[in-house]
Design a protein around this motif. Structure first.
Motif, PDB file in Angstrom:
ATOM      1  N   GLY A 139       0.833  -1.195   0.000  1.00  0.00           N
ATOM      2  CA  GLY A 139       0.000   0.000   0.000  1.00  0.00           C
ATOM      3  C   GLY A 139       0.868   1.245   0.000  1.00  0.00           C
ATOM      4  O   GLY A 139       2.088   1.173   0.171  1.00  0.00           O
ATOM      5  N   MET A 140       0.244   2.399  -0.170  1.00  0.00           N
ATOM      6  CA  MET A 140       0.997   3.654  -0.229  1.00  0.00           C
ATOM      7  C   MET A 140       0.197   4.773   0.422  1.00  0.00           C
ATOM      8  O   MET A 140      -1.013   4.897   0.218  1.00  0.00           O
ATOM      9  CB  MET A 140       1.300   4.019  -1.687  1.00  0.00           C
ATOM     10  CG  MET A 140       2.102   5.303  -1.860  1.00  0.00           C
ATOM     11  SD  MET A 140       2.521   5.636  -3.595  1.00  0.00           S
ATOM     12  CE  MET A 140       0.908   6.124  -4.237  1.00  0.00           C
ATOM     13  N   GLY A 141       0.871   5.578   1.218  1.00  0.00           N
ATOM     14  CA  GLY A 141       0.303   6.795   1.759  1.00  0.00           C
ATOM     15  C   GLY A 141       0.864   7.979   0.990  1.00  0.00           C
ATOM     16  O   GLY A 141       2.062   8.021   0.688  1.00  0.00           O
ATOM     17  N   VAL A 142       0.012   8.945   0.649  1.00  0.00           N
ATOM     18  CA  VAL A 142       0.402  10.063  -0.205  1.00  0.00           C
ATOM     19  C   VAL A 142       0.302  11.369   0.575  1.00  0.00           C
ATOM     20  O   VAL A 142      -0.748  11.678   1.148  1.00  0.00           O
ATOM     21  CB  VAL A 142      -0.515  10.146  -1.452  1.00  0.00           C
ATOM     22  CG1 VAL A 142      -0.096  11.309  -2.344  1.00  0.00           C
ATOM     23  CG2 VAL A 142      -0.499   8.827  -2.221  1.00  0.00           C
ATOM     24  N   VAL A 143       1.377  12.133   0.593  1.00  0.00           N
ATOM     25  CA  VAL A 143       1.377  13.454   1.221  1.00  0.00           C
ATOM     26  C   VAL A 143       1.621  14.500   0.135  1.00  0.00           C
ATOM     27  O   VAL A 143       2.634  14.456  -0.572  1.00  0.00           O
ATOM     28  CB  VAL A 143       2.453  13.559   2.318  1.00  0.00           C
ATOM     29  CG1 VAL A 143       2.551  14.989   2.850  1.00  0.00           C
ATOM     30  CG2 VAL A 143       2.141  12.591   3.457  1.00  0.00           C
ATOM     31  N   ILE A 144       0.665  15.421  -0.006  1.00  0.00           N
ATOM     32  CA  ILE A 144       0.748  16.494  -0.995  1.00  0.00           C
ATOM     33  C   ILE A 144       0.625  17.827  -0.265  1.00  0.00           C
ATOM     34  O   ILE A 144      -0.313  18.022   0.523  1.00  0.00           O
ATOM     35  CB  ILE A 144      -0.366  16.368  -2.052  1.00  0.00           C
ATOM     36  CG1 ILE A 144      -0.228  15.044  -2.818  1.00  0.00           C
ATOM     37  CG2 ILE A 144      -0.336  17.541  -3.018  1.00  0.00           C
ATOM     38  CD1 ILE A 144      -1.366  14.781  -3.787  1.00  0.00           C
ATOM     39  N   ALA A 155      -9.399   5.767  -1.098  1.00  0.00           N
ATOM     40  CA  ALA A 155      -8.608   4.680  -1.670  1.00  0.00           C
ATOM     41  C   ALA A 155      -7.353   5.154  -2.385  1.00  0.00           C
ATOM     42  O   ALA A 155      -6.716   4.375  -3.095  1.00  0.00           O
ATOM     43  CB  ALA A 155      -9.465   3.864  -2.637  1.00  0.00           C
ATOM     44  N   ALA A 156      -6.977   6.428  -2.227  1.00  0.00           N
ATOM     45  CA  ALA A 156      -5.730   6.892  -2.839  1.00  0.00           C
ATOM     46  C   ALA A 156      -4.568   6.083  -2.272  1.00  0.00           C
ATOM     47  O   ALA A 156      -4.491   5.840  -1.069  1.00  0.00           O
ATOM     48  CB  ALA A 156      -5.528   8.376  -2.552  1.00  0.00           C
TER      49      ALA A 156
END
Length: 311
Positions: A139-144, A155-156
């Motif tokens: 899985g991946m966690g996204v920080v923008i 579900a990003a």
């Protein structure tokens, strides 16, 4: 506040004050094979932890649970979490109310790991980065712009479903193509296909460090899969940093970072981002839950103070 990391292999809990100091913590092998068993385990552990800190369960301001999968708020089920049997049933998430008497929040575990990296790890001060967890699942966690990005359905970052490994007999579309070939089970299966008799992904990586030819080929296949997945992530998000975590990401970074970075040179348009192994280890999810819980708890305490005593 209470932070809970609900994993397939382990359950980790930490109790902290509003400054963020951990007063007590606990860890046990997970009873994730059934929903009821896991809820019973969590309830017992929470009771023990609060008693250890000299508190009653109702004294906890807020609890944050980190789990695999996506919380379907319409049905109360946990979707895309095959390692937690029973949680896919409607209303399963609401049953966490039996674990704690306090308000609670449920977040995706890899999202929390990304929050933990931003608050306490390599992502601190980095506006655009991703946390990629590779282990029993992917899985991946996204920080923008310094904030966690969840997407329209939460579900990003579900990169386990990226089309990497097409044509490989290991692919299980119910699990996700990339996860089928690059998770721990995928690494073991590829190594065995190459003639290496092994039990775990860790064994494969240890054999590769010892120079075993089949293990080295399995690691090369893993690096190629990871590089192709990251190429898609980089093309869309253009992160400054990729943090690797999870069992494989943390344990095999020394074997993967260089070949992945070199492969990315020919797969992406511009210079690839930095790729580093998380410094938080198995505490990444727990620390992310603490960061989320502290912000929520402080808001709740402030609201109560403003409202004044009940009349």
């Amino acid at each position: 506040m209470l932070a809970v990391d609900v994993g397939r292999a382990y359950v980790r809990l930490a109790l902290a004050d509003l400054v963020g100091e951990i007063a007590a913590r606990a860890e046990e092998p997970s009873r994730a094979e059934s929903l009821d068993g896991l809820l019973d385990q969590l309830s017992r552990m929470v009771a023990g932890l609060t008693a250890q800190a000299g508190l009653a369960p109702g004294d906890v301001t807020v609890a944050v649970f980190g789990t695999p999968g996506i919380h379907d708020k319409e049905t109360g089920a946990l979707r895309l979490a095959p390692n937690l049997p029973g949680w896919e049933r409607p209303g399963a998430v609401e049953r966490l109310a039996v674990v704690t008497e306090s308000p609670y929040v449920l977040e995706n575990d890899v999202d929390l790991a990304a929050v933990g990296e931003g608050a306490y790890g390599l992502g601190e001060g980095v506006s655009h980065f991703v946390f990629v967890s590779i282990g029993t699942g992917i899985g991946m966690g996204v920080v923008i712009d310094g904030k966690l990005y969840r997407g329209s359905q939460g579900a990003a970052g579900e990169i386990s479903y990226l089309p990497v490994g097409e044509g490989d007999p290991l692919v299980d579309l119910g699990r996700g193509m990339f996860e089928s070939v690059a998770s721990a089970d995928g690494v073991v299966a590829i190594a065995e296909r190459l003639g290496l008799s092994t039990g775990t992904a860790k064994d494969v990586f240890e054999a590769a460090r010892a120079g075993n030819e089949a293990a080295l080929k399995a690691v090369a296949a893993e690096a190629d899969h990871v590089a192709h997945a990251l190429a898609g992530v980089i093309a869309v998000l253009d992160p400054e940093l990729v943090v690797l975590g999870g069992g494989i990401g943390a344990q095999a970074g020394d074997l993967l970072i260089r070949p992945v970075s070199e492969r990315l040179e020919s797969l992406v348009a511009l210079r690839p981002p930095r790729i580093e192994v998380s410094t938080l280890g198995p505490d990444a999810v727990l620390l992310g839950a603490l960061a989320v819980g502290l912000a929520t708890a402080r808001d709740l305490v402030f609201e109560r103070a403003v409202a004044g005593p009940a009349r």
